[in-house]
Design an enzyme around this catalytic site. Structure first.
Site, short mmCIF file in Angstrom:
data_model
loop_
_atom_site.label_atom_id
_atom_site.label_comp_id
_atom_site.label_asym_id
_atom_site.label_seq_id
_atom_site.Cartn_x
_atom_site.Cartn_y
_atom_site.Cartn_z
CG ASN A 25 -1.72 1.25 1.38
OD1 ASN A 25 -1.82 2.03 0.44
ND2 ASN A 25 -2.30 1.45 2.56
CD1 TRP A 26 3.91 1.14 -2.65
CD2 TRP A 26 3.76 2.10 -4.68
NE1 TRP A 26 4.71 0.43 -3.51
CE2 TRP A 26 4.64 0.99 -4.75
CE3 TRP A 26 3.51 2.85 -5.83
CZ2 TRP A 26 5.27 0.64 -5.94
CZ3 TRP A 26 4.14 2.50 -7.01
CH2 TRP A 26 5.02 1.40 -7.06
CE LYS A 27 -0.13 3.47 4.63
NZ LYS A 27 -0.09 3.60 6.07
CG HIS A 65 -5.92 2.24 4.99
ND1 HIS A 65 -5.50 3.21 5.87
CD2 HIS A 65 -4.92 1.34 4.89
CE1 HIS A 65 -4.26 2.91 6.26
NE2 HIS A 65 -3.89 1.78 5.68
CD GLU A 75 -2.97 5.86 6.46
OE1 GLU A 75 -2.94 5.91 5.22
OE2 GLU A 75 -2.07 5.36 7.16
CD GLU A 97 -3.55 -2.08 7.30
OE1 GLU A 97 -2.45 -2.36 6.81
OE2 GLU A 97 -4.17 -1.04 7.03
N GLY A 104 2.52 2.52 10.63
CA GLY A 104 3.54 3.55 10.43
C GLY A 104 4.25 3.96 11.70
CB SER A 156 5.14 -1.54 11.96
OG SER A 156 4.75 -0.19 12.17
N GLY A 169 2.83 -0.99 4.23
CA GLY A 169 2.96 0.41 3.83
C GLY A 169 4.42 0.78 3.62
N GLY A 170 5.03 1.35 4.66
CA GLY A 170 6.40 1.88 4.57
C GLY A 170 7.40 0.94 3.91
P1 PGA Z 1 2.77 0.48 7.55
O1 PGA Z 1 1.33 0.73 6.87
O2 PGA Z 1 3.30 -0.83 7.01
O3 PGA Z 1 3.60 1.66 7.09
O4 PGA Z 1 2.57 0.44 9.01
C1 PGA Z 1 0.43 -0.33 6.71
C2 PGA Z 1 -0.87 0.18 6.13
O5 PGA Z 1 -1.36 1.24 6.55
O6 PGA Z 1 -1.46 -0.48 5.26
#
Ligand code: PGA
Length: 257
Positions: free
Chosen positions: A18-20, A104, A106, A173, A179, A218, A239-240
């Site tokens: 997930n590149w956001k 998600h 966010e 999640e 993150g 994470s 994500g990251g």
């Molecule tokens: P993260 O993000 O791996 O940077 O914690 C995961 C996500 O929000 O899908």
């Protein structure tokens, strides 16, 4: 039942990036020019990458004829119309997406997406045969208040109302782990995943045994093995650590010892 016993061989490991809001078109090209060959032998894995909207067409063009599928990170419920700034399910399909991430945290937190709206979006995606990565998870406050399982139960019941299990992957999640570098322990994750699977059994019946439940928050090349050893963890939403081709490829190519 051991934490480390896989209940079903039916659940192909599913690893999604997930590149956001990261990576323009050139960065997307650069990523795939390395990544495609790093994961070409991962035949026993389902691999998905979710770039931002503006990079979807580029990513899908490169990923065509590879073992990588492309997901959008969101979509509107309607097929077209007067919704300035929105992107429809038909548009993401047209751009080459087979999948979409919905719900998600966010989106829930910053864009006020409710369980009801997410349910409408899932229905719309499935109507167009788009596969859904459906995200759920509790906040730190909710966990500390002892409400984790109530929250997850509500998100699942409302989010998957009148939805059939085909084409649905659930991503757990915990918001406090996204993150932050603070991963849930394998025990915490497995406990939540087991409760999610139980809820899915109530809704989907036996099909719950075949529904993949991903962990997100994470995830790194360092912790993926321990997470994937857990009986109810069937993959990861990353994500990251998905932004660099080598670190994401290491996660895709994880191995259960
Ligand atoms: P993260 O993000 O791996 O940077 O914690 C995961 C996500 O929000 O899908």
């Amino acid at each position: 039942m051991s934490l480390y016993t896989k209940l079903s061989d039916m659940r192909t490991p599913f690893i999604s990036a997930n590149w956001k809001m990261n990576k323009g078109i050139e960065e997307t090209r650069a990523f795939f020019s390395e990544f495609v060959s790093l994961v070409k032998d991962a035949k026993s894995r389902e691999i998905v990458v979710a770039p931002p909207f503006t990079s979807l067409h580029t990513a899908a063009g490169i990923a065509k004829d590879t073992n990588i599928s492309i997901a959008a990170q969101n979509m509107h419920t309607n097929d077209s119309g007067a919704f300035t700034g929105e992107i429809s399910p038909l548009m993401i399909k047209d751009a080459g997406c087979s999948h979409v991430i919905l719900g998600h945290s966010e989106r829930r937190q910053y864009f006020n997406e409710t369980d009801h709206l997410i349910n409408e979006k899932i229905k719309s995606a499935r109507k167009h045969n788009i596969k859904v990565i459906f995200c759920i998870g509790e906040t730190l406050q909710e966990r500390e208040d002892g409400n984790t399982f109530n929250i997850l139960g509500r998100q699942i019941t409302e989010g998957l109302k009148d939805i059939s299990p085909e084409g649905i992957v659930v991503a757990y999640e915990p918001v406090w782990a996204i993150g932050t570098g603070r991963t849930a322990t394998p025990e915490q994750a497995q406990e939540a995943h087991a409760s999610i699977r139980q809820k899915l059994r109530e809704i989907f019946g036996d099909a719950a045994e075949n529904t993949r439940i991903l962990y997100g928050g994470s995830v790194t090349a360092e912790n993926i093995n321990r997470l994937m050893e857990c009986g109810d963890i069937d993959g990861a939403l990353v994500g990251g650590a998905s932004l660099k081709p080598d670190s994401f490829a290491k996660i895709v190519n994880y191995d259960i010892k």
